[in-house]
Motif scaffolding. Sequence first.
Motif, PDB file in Angstrom:
ATOM      1  N   GLU A  67       0.859  -1.179   0.000  1.00  0.00           N
ATOM      2  CA  GLU A  67       0.000   0.000   0.000  1.00  0.00           C
ATOM      3  C   GLU A  67       0.894   1.227   0.000  1.00  0.00           C
ATOM      4  O   GLU A  67       1.768   1.353   0.864  1.00  0.00           O
ATOM      5  N   GLY A  68       0.672   2.097  -0.971  1.00  0.00           N
ATOM      6  CA  GLY A  68       1.464   3.312  -1.033  1.00  0.00           C
ATOM      7  C   GLY A  68       2.951   3.067  -1.184  1.00  0.00           C
ATOM      8  O   GLY A  68       3.768   3.855  -0.696  1.00  0.00           O
ATOM      9  N   GLY A  69       3.308   1.963  -1.841  1.00  0.00           N
ATOM     10  CA  GLY A  69       4.715   1.666  -2.059  1.00  0.00           C
ATOM     11  C   GLY A  69       5.428   1.063  -0.859  1.00  0.00           C
ATOM     12  O   GLY A  69       6.662   1.018  -0.824  1.00  0.00           O
ATOM     13  N   HIS A  70       4.652   0.572   0.113  1.00  0.00           N
ATOM     14  CA  HIS A  70       5.239  -0.033   1.315  1.00  0.00           C
ATOM     15  C   HIS A  70       4.632  -1.413   1.571  1.00  0.00           C
ATOM     16  O   HIS A  70       3.465  -1.654   1.246  1.00  0.00           O
ATOM     17  N   VAL A  71       5.407  -2.282   2.183  1.00  0.00           N
ATOM     18  CA  VAL A  71       4.926  -3.611   2.558  1.00  0.00           C
ATOM     19  C   VAL A  71       4.037  -3.474   3.788  1.00  0.00           C
ATOM     20  O   VAL A  71       4.490  -3.022   4.840  1.00  0.00           O
ATOM     21  N   THR A  72       2.775  -3.851   3.657  1.00  0.00           N
ATOM     22  CA  THR A  72       1.842  -3.757   4.782  1.00  0.00           C
ATOM     23  C   THR A  72       1.383  -5.116   5.295  1.00  0.00           C
ATOM     24  O   THR A  72       0.867  -5.213   6.405  1.00  0.00           O
ATOM     25  N   LYS A  73       1.571  -6.170   4.480  1.00  0.00           N
ATOM     26  CA  LYS A  73       1.102  -7.493   4.908  1.00  0.00           C
ATOM     27  C   LYS A  73       1.987  -8.580   4.329  1.00  0.00           C
ATOM     28  O   LYS A  73       2.340  -8.543   3.149  1.00  0.00           O
ATOM     29  N   ILE A  74       2.350  -9.533   5.186  1.00  0.00           N
ATOM     30  CA  ILE A  74       3.043 -10.745   4.761  1.00  0.00           C
ATOM     31  C   ILE A  74       2.200 -11.919   5.247  1.00  0.00           C
ATOM     32  O   ILE A  74       2.048 -12.128   6.453  1.00  0.00           O
ATOM     33  N   ALA A  75       1.625 -12.663   4.331  1.00  0.00           N
ATOM     34  CA  ALA A  75       0.758 -13.796   4.667  1.00  0.00           C
ATOM     35  C   ALA A  75       1.262 -15.034   3.947  1.00  0.00           C
ATOM     36  O   ALA A  75       1.012 -15.214   2.761  1.00  0.00           O
ATOM     37  N   LEU A  76       1.968 -15.895   4.671  1.00  0.00           N
ATOM     38  CA  LEU A  76       2.549 -17.107   4.096  1.00  0.00           C
ATOM     39  C   LEU A  76       2.222 -18.328   4.953  1.00  0.00           C
ATOM     40  O   LEU A  76       3.111 -19.108   5.323  1.00  0.00           O
ATOM     41  N   PRO A  77       0.950 -18.538   5.298  1.00  0.00           N
ATOM     42  CA  PRO A  77       0.605 -19.709   6.100  1.00  0.00           C
ATOM     43  C   PRO A  77       0.787 -20.995   5.316  1.00  0.00           C
ATOM     44  O   PRO A  77       0.618 -21.014   4.089  1.00  0.00           O
ATOM     45  N   MET A  78       1.161 -22.063   6.011  1.00  0.00           N
ATOM     46  CA  MET A  78       1.255 -23.401   5.425  1.00  0.00           C
ATOM     47  C   MET A  78       2.083 -23.395   4.137  1.00  0.00           C
ATOM     48  O   MET A  78       1.671 -23.937   3.121  1.00  0.00           O
ATOM     49  N   ASN A  79       3.242 -22.764   4.186  1.00  0.00           N
ATOM     50  CA  ASN A  79       4.052 -22.600   2.977  1.00  0.00           C
ATOM     51  C   ASN A  79       5.451 -23.198   3.128  1.00  0.00           C
ATOM     52  O   ASN A  79       6.347 -22.871   2.363  1.00  0.00           O
ATOM     53  N   ASN A  80       5.629 -24.053   4.148  1.00  0.00           N
ATOM     54  CA  ASN A  80       6.896 -24.758   4.353  1.00  0.00           C
ATOM     55  C   ASN A  80       8.073 -23.815   4.601  1.00  0.00           C
ATOM     56  O   ASN A  80       9.178 -24.037   4.114  1.00  0.00           O
ATOM     57  N   LEU A  81       7.840 -22.766   5.389  1.00  0.00           N
ATOM     58  CA  LEU A  81       8.942 -21.917   5.806  1.00  0.00           C
ATOM     59  C   LEU A  81       9.702 -22.624   6.922  1.00  0.00           C
ATOM     60  O   LEU A  81       9.087 -23.156   7.873  1.00  0.00           O
ATOM     61  N   THR A  82      11.008 -22.641   6.847  1.00  0.00           N
ATOM     62  CA  THR A  82      11.868 -23.212   7.886  1.00  0.00           C
ATOM     63  C   THR A  82      12.881 -22.144   8.283  1.00  0.00           C
ATOM     64  O   THR A  82      12.695 -20.965   8.006  1.00  0.00           O
ATOM     65  N   GLY A  83      13.946 -22.542   8.943  1.00  0.00           N
ATOM     66  CA  GLY A  83      14.961 -21.556   9.294  1.00  0.00           C
ATOM     67  C   GLY A  83      14.531 -20.682  10.453  1.00  0.00           C
ATOM     68  O   GLY A  83      13.938 -21.163  11.423  1.00  0.00           O
ATOM     69  N   TYR A  84      14.766 -19.376  10.354  1.00  0.00           N
ATOM     70  CA  TYR A  84      14.529 -18.456  11.473  1.00  0.00           C
ATOM     71  C   TYR A  84      14.029 -17.114  10.942  1.00  0.00           C
ATOM     72  O   TYR A  84      14.082 -16.840   9.740  1.00  0.00           O
ATOM     73  N   LEU A  85      13.521 -16.280  11.856  1.00  0.00           N
ATOM     74  CA  LEU A  85      13.102 -14.939  11.487  1.00  0.00           C
ATOM     75  C   LEU A  85      14.256 -13.970  11.691  1.00  0.00           C
ATOM     76  O   LEU A  85      14.764 -13.856  12.811  1.00  0.00           O
ATOM     77  N   PRO A  86      14.673 -13.252  10.672  1.00  0.00           N
ATOM     78  CA  PRO A  86      15.736 -12.258  10.848  1.00  0.00           C
ATOM     79  C   PRO A  86      15.204 -11.013  11.554  1.00  0.00           C
ATOM     80  O   PRO A  86      14.037 -10.641  11.380  1.00  0.00           O
TER      81      PRO A  86
END
Length: 305
Positions: free
Chosen positions: A72-91
Amino acid sequence: MWNLVLPKIISMGNYFMLSVLFVLAMGAATADVSEKERAILMEFHKATNGELWKTTWDVETPVSEWHGITLEGGHVTKIALPMNNLTGYLPESLFELEHLQELNLLFNRIEGKIPSNIGEARSLQVLDLTLNKFEGGIPKSMGKLGNLHTLKLGMNLLTGRIPHSLYELTHLKVVELHSNDLTGWLLEDIANMDALETFNVASNHFKGPIPKGITKLDRLKSLVLFNNKFWGPIPSDIAELKSLRELNLANNLFSGAIPCGILDLPELQLLLLRNNAFCNTLEFDQLDHDYIHSYDVVNTVANRN
């Protein structure tokens, strides 16, 4: 002669200008967010093993086309990645997205601690990290998330106590911390969370009495304390929670008398009190309680030696 050359020069000039405009347009199409935000997303992609996601990102395309990203307005406002096999860690850099309002990573396999700088994402309204492998404590900095209204951290490996700062989040409507290894007592300061509608801390290691502050939450619809070590009587003022639809206190160490006023709650649909040490039971046969769709007070009179 000049009459012949001049149109060619003008034509070449027009061609050049059109080429420049085309390049600028293409650049604008791919640069739909700042370099900083794009770099943050790229680090997040790498840290969570993006190449193994069920639906990954084609990083050669504009960010607006990346799966699960809302701009929105050139900015990231939502990240929705449920059930998408994300592993690793949150930076940690993820929470430098100043305009991020919703982060939904439900049902993945992300490990490690929730970054301690999460409180810097001041625009965050919805945080759903349910069903991952997060460990460690709930960061104190979450108390800075003044716009947060939905917090879902259930079914992880979280330990420690609920930080005091969390009780200061007065916009919270949903708190789900169930199925972790959290400990400690619930504080009277829970009364500050006067917008609360759902409070679920089932299947942890909480103990102590139900704080009377809970009875001041007049918008509360669901109170789930199932499978902990809470003890003491149920506060009689719990019958003042007129919006309550679900009350699950089963599998604890509660004692004393069950307040009869619970049956007068006008919205109550689910009542579970099994496996405690109450000294009485409720006489459902004497009341018209067709509105209670499910109830279970069996074995509430128990001897806990």
